[in-house]
Motif scaffolding. Structure first.
Motif, short mmCIF file in Angstrom:
data_model
loop_
_atom_site.label_atom_id
_atom_site.label_comp_id
_atom_site.label_asym_id
_atom_site.label_seq_id
_atom_site.Cartn_x
_atom_site.Cartn_y
_atom_site.Cartn_z
N GLU A 94 0.84 -1.19 0.00
CA GLU A 94 0.00 0.00 0.00
C GLU A 94 0.88 1.25 0.00
O GLU A 94 1.87 1.33 0.73
N ALA A 95 0.48 2.24 -0.82
CA ALA A 95 1.23 3.49 -0.90
C ALA A 95 0.96 4.36 0.32
O ALA A 95 -0.19 4.54 0.74
N GLY A 96 2.05 4.91 0.90
CA GLY A 96 1.91 5.79 2.07
C GLY A 96 1.71 7.24 1.66
O GLY A 96 1.18 7.53 0.58
N ASP A 97 2.14 8.15 2.52
CA ASP A 97 1.97 9.57 2.25
C ASP A 97 2.85 10.01 1.08
O ASP A 97 3.93 9.47 0.86
N ARG A 98 2.37 11.02 0.39
CA ARG A 98 3.10 11.55 -0.75
C ARG A 98 4.36 12.29 -0.29
O ARG A 98 4.34 13.06 0.66
N ILE A 99 5.48 12.04 -0.98
CA ILE A 99 6.74 12.74 -0.74
C ILE A 99 7.00 13.63 -1.95
O ILE A 99 6.90 13.17 -3.10
N THR A 100 7.29 14.88 -1.72
CA THR A 100 7.53 15.80 -2.82
C THR A 100 8.70 15.32 -3.67
O THR A 100 9.75 14.93 -3.15
N ALA A 101 8.52 15.34 -4.97
CA ALA A 101 9.55 14.88 -5.90
C ALA A 101 9.64 15.84 -7.08
O ALA A 101 8.73 16.64 -7.32
N GLU A 102 10.74 15.74 -7.80
CA GLU A 102 10.97 16.59 -8.97
C GLU A 102 11.23 15.72 -10.19
O GLU A 102 11.88 14.67 -10.09
N LEU A 103 10.71 16.14 -11.32
CA LEU A 103 10.96 15.47 -12.58
C LEU A 103 12.12 16.17 -13.26
O LEU A 103 12.04 17.35 -13.61
N GLU A 104 13.26 15.46 -13.42
CA GLU A 104 14.46 16.03 -14.01
C GLU A 104 14.88 15.15 -15.17
O GLU A 104 15.46 14.08 -14.98
N GLU A 105 14.58 15.60 -16.39
CA GLU A 105 14.84 14.82 -17.60
C GLU A 105 14.23 13.43 -17.47
O GLU A 105 13.04 13.29 -17.37
N ASN A 106 15.06 12.39 -17.40
CA ASN A 106 14.52 11.02 -17.33
C ASN A 106 14.60 10.44 -15.92
O ASN A 106 14.68 9.23 -15.75
N TYR A 107 14.62 11.31 -14.92
CA TYR A 107 14.70 10.87 -13.53
C TYR A 107 13.66 11.59 -12.68
O TYR A 107 13.27 12.72 -12.97
N VAL A 108 13.22 10.91 -11.64
CA VAL A 108 12.41 11.54 -10.59
C VAL A 108 13.25 11.54 -9.33
O VAL A 108 13.77 10.49 -8.92
N SER A 109 13.40 12.71 -8.70
CA SER A 109 14.29 12.85 -7.54
C SER A 109 13.49 13.25 -6.31
O SER A 109 12.55 14.04 -6.38
N PHE A 110 13.91 12.67 -5.15
CA PHE A 110 13.28 13.02 -3.88
C PHE A 110 14.27 12.75 -2.76
O PHE A 110 15.24 11.99 -2.93
N ASN A 111 14.06 13.38 -1.61
CA ASN A 111 14.94 13.16 -0.46
C ASN A 111 14.57 11.85 0.22
O ASN A 111 13.40 11.61 0.53
N LEU A 112 15.58 11.03 0.45
CA LEU A 112 15.36 9.72 1.06
C LEU A 112 15.58 9.81 2.57
O LEU A 112 16.71 10.00 3.02
N GLU A 113 14.52 9.67 3.32
CA GLU A 113 14.62 9.66 4.78
C GLU A 113 14.52 8.26 5.34
O GLU A 113 15.09 7.95 6.38
N GLU A 114 13.78 7.38 4.64
CA GLU A 114 13.63 5.99 5.06
C GLU A 114 13.90 5.09 3.87
O GLU A 114 13.44 5.37 2.76
N THR A 115 14.65 4.03 4.09
CA THR A 115 14.89 3.07 3.01
C THR A 115 13.67 2.18 2.85
O THR A 115 12.79 2.13 3.71
N GLY A 116 13.60 1.47 1.74
CA GLY A 116 12.48 0.57 1.50
C GLY A 116 12.06 0.58 0.04
O GLY A 116 12.82 0.98 -0.85
N ASP A 117 10.81 0.15 -0.21
CA ASP A 117 10.25 0.08 -1.57
C ASP A 117 9.50 1.37 -1.88
O ASP A 117 8.69 1.85 -1.07
N TYR A 118 9.73 1.91 -3.09
CA TYR A 118 9.10 3.16 -3.49
C TYR A 118 8.53 3.05 -4.90
O TYR A 118 9.04 2.31 -5.75
N ILE A 119 7.44 3.82 -5.13
CA ILE A 119 6.94 4.06 -6.48
C ILE A 119 6.97 5.56 -6.69
O ILE A 119 6.91 6.34 -5.72
N VAL A 120 7.10 5.99 -7.95
CA VAL A 120 7.13 7.41 -8.25
C VAL A 120 6.20 7.71 -9.42
O VAL A 120 5.80 6.81 -10.16
N GLY A 121 5.85 8.96 -9.57
CA GLY A 121 4.98 9.40 -10.67
C GLY A 121 4.10 10.55 -10.23
O GLY A 121 4.34 11.19 -9.20
N SER A 122 3.06 10.80 -11.00
CA SER A 122 2.12 11.85 -10.62
C SER A 122 0.82 11.27 -10.07
O SER A 122 -0.10 11.99 -9.73
#
Length: 553
Positions: free
Chosen positions: A488-516
């Motif tokens: 299940e997806a948790g709270d949204r973390i602010t991310a940026e779309l930079e060319e062919n990458y999505v970037s965000f600050n990592l505070e906790e390790t684990g499994d992530y999904i990205v997108g809009s």
């Protein structure tokens, strides 16, 4: 007369047999070489691991799926099955180092060959008994038939190669030059054979491991003592996992790095160098750091000075100087075997942020204090350092890198960065099925996973950039990252779309999904537009029905 006639018939028969014998075809598993190994690392093992080496090698050469080893007879010093497995494990690693011709053992996993897929079954789970046995299930990267075809292709490719009949130094130069002149450095980490001799001699495109194994393979064939060495290669632009060779010439050991003698030139032309050919410890102590593992004490001591047999790298042919005109500063040539993120060095007036690549690899990357500190020493306050693992980038500023160094030093340990990308099935509202990339981001210290990156310090910050294929309607201001907990997806973390990458600050390790959109691989923008169109249609529909009612009245 009859006797002489018989002699003639026999001679003709023998001649015919010679003429019609087909070319030799190598079949994997036919050799009996496994039982009598005479290889460098084998000779450095304990008696127990040597026995395991022989048992494993015989089974691996014949593609046995279950290799049974009698523990009590082989490991009288082992008190538990784990102790016995340790001896087996080091024997398996020694085989990988000693035998580049056994390219089917283990699976290529980016920066290394993974033999950890081997599984063990112990007849006595708690303690070694006189009848105890361990069954080893090796990991094979291909079938026996494929391995045989590969070896035949290698032999065919090397038909015209001849190292000559000169001294060991003469033969080594021929081998070194042949590999470099016939091989391209693989800048991406894709491909099944970028780390074995098939990739070098047949596909002719490999990374450092392919160069080093090929050099050893040809040295072995020509009676030259040569070993492979794994560790860290350090250049002005940073450091990365690397492999090179130690070669014994005239009773002394020297370093040879064919990868770095085959640099990626800025104009794409082939280059042959001798900068890292038969060099001693004085020339390489800060550039080639052997891995601090159980094999490091086994390594031979290098000659302090370079070999007198070492040729000099030829100077490039000068080109005519054109009429002076104002031109931009040319981009310098990249470091040997490495493509730096930012090959130019900015001046202080430019105020440009320099990016230092600590690692660019396709597997787990190990970071120790020396690697981190050597990078920090080159950085200005605004510079950043990147650890690129499996095309996922961990980016830290100088302050965060210093906090990481302090933590490693205080624990007298090393930190492992890893990233895995796997496409997994999801359901939207239990109706729509689709595939989505899940990014597993892990950081471990001494084998223990770090769940909160704040462990390195309250001001520690690491930005993660994951590869992302932009879809219709994706825009930077609506991008986000979501950590998965039990799918299940948790709270949204602010991310940026930079060319062919999505970037965000990592505070906790684990499994992530990205997108809009956390609920689908369809952009939230497209969803909003679709909803808007539906609402407009409904309004028009309702408006039309209202007009009809008025006409009736």
């Amino acid at each position: 007369m009859k006797f002489r006639s018989a002699e003639k018939i026999l001679a003709v028969a023998l001649l015919a047999a010679v003429l019609i014998v087909p070319a030799a075809v190598y079949t994997i598993g036919d050799e009996s070489e496994a039982a009598t190994p005479d290889d460098y690392y084998y000779n450095k093992l304990s008696d127990y691991s040597k026995k395991a080496y022989i048992e494993l090698l015989e089974g691996i050469e014949n593609f046995e799926t279950d290799i049974e080893i009698g523990v009590a007879t082989l490991y009288s010093d082992a008190s538990t099955p784990e102790d016995a497995k340790t001896n087996i494990d080091i024997a398996a690693k020694a085989i990988l180092k000693d035998r580049p011709d056994i390219f089917w053992f283990g699976k290529s996993t980016g920066n290394s060959v993974d033999l950890y897929g081997m599984t063990y079954t112990t007849s006595d789970p708690d303690k070694i008994q006189s009848t105890s046995k361990i069954t080893v299930k090796p990991t094979y990267g291909m079938t026996k038939e494929t391995a045989t075809n590969y070896q035949n292709a290698i032999d065919n490719s090397l038909k015209s190669f001849n190292a000559g009949s000169g001294t060991a130094a003469d033969k080594l130069k021929v081998i070194h030059d042949y590999i470099i002149n016939n091989t391209k450095y693989k800048q991406s980490l894709s491909g099944d054979n970028i780390r074995n001799i098939y990739g070098t001699f047949v596909e002719k495109s490999v990374v450092c491991e392919g160069y080093a194994k090929a050099l050893k393979y040809l040295c072995d064939k020509n009676g030259i003592e040569c070993i492979t060495v794994s560790g860290t290669g350090i250049t002005e632009k940073g450091s990365e996992g690397h492999m090179w060779n130690y070669v014994k010439i005239d009773s002394s050991w020297y370093l040879v790095d064919a990868t770095w003698d085959d640099p990626i030139s800025s104009d794409g032309k082939d280059v042959l160098r001798y900068d890292y050919y038969l060099v001693g410890s004085n020339s390489t102590k800060s550039s080639h750091i052997p891995e601090n593992d159980q094999f490091k004490p086994m390594l031979p001591t290098l000659s302090v000075s370079d070999s007198t047999s070492r040729p000099s790298t030829p100077e490039p042919t000068p080109t005519p100087t054109p009429t002076p005109t104002p031109t931009p500063t040319p981009t310098p040539e990249p470091e040997p075997g490495v493509t730096p993120d930012n090959p130019s060095t900015p001046s202080e007036d430019e105020g440009t942020v320099e990016t230092y690549t600590i690692a660019d690899t396709n597997s787990i990357y190990l970071v120790d204090v020396d690697i981190v500190d050597s990078t920090i020493a080159k950085m200005d306050d605004d510079d950043v350092a990147v650890i690129d693992v499996n095309d996922v980038k961990y980016t830290m500023d100088k302050n965060s890198l210093q906090l990481l160094s302090n933590y490693i030093d205080s624990k007298n340990s090393k930190v492992r960065f890893n990233a895995e990308i796997e496409s997994q099935p999801f359901k939207t509202f239990n109706v729509l099925n689709y595939e989505r990339n899940v990014y597993t981001l892990t950081i471990t210290v001494d084998g223990l996973e770090v769940t909160d990156t704040g462990i390195f310090g309250s001001e520690f910050s690491v930005k993660v950039s994951v590869p992302y294929e932009k879809s219709l309607g994706d825009m930077s201001f609506i991008m986000g990252a979501w950590k998965l907990t039990d799918g299940e997806a948790g709270d949204r973390i602010t991310a940026e779309l930079e060319e062919n990458y999505v970037s965000f600050n990592l505070e906790e390790t684990g499994d992530y999904i990205v997108g809009s959109n956390p609920y689908s691989n369809i952009s939230i923008t497209v969803v909003v537009i679709a909803i808007f169109i539906i609402l407009v249609f409904l309004l028009l529909l309702l408006g039309g029905s209202g007009k009809k009612k008025k006409k009736k009245n």
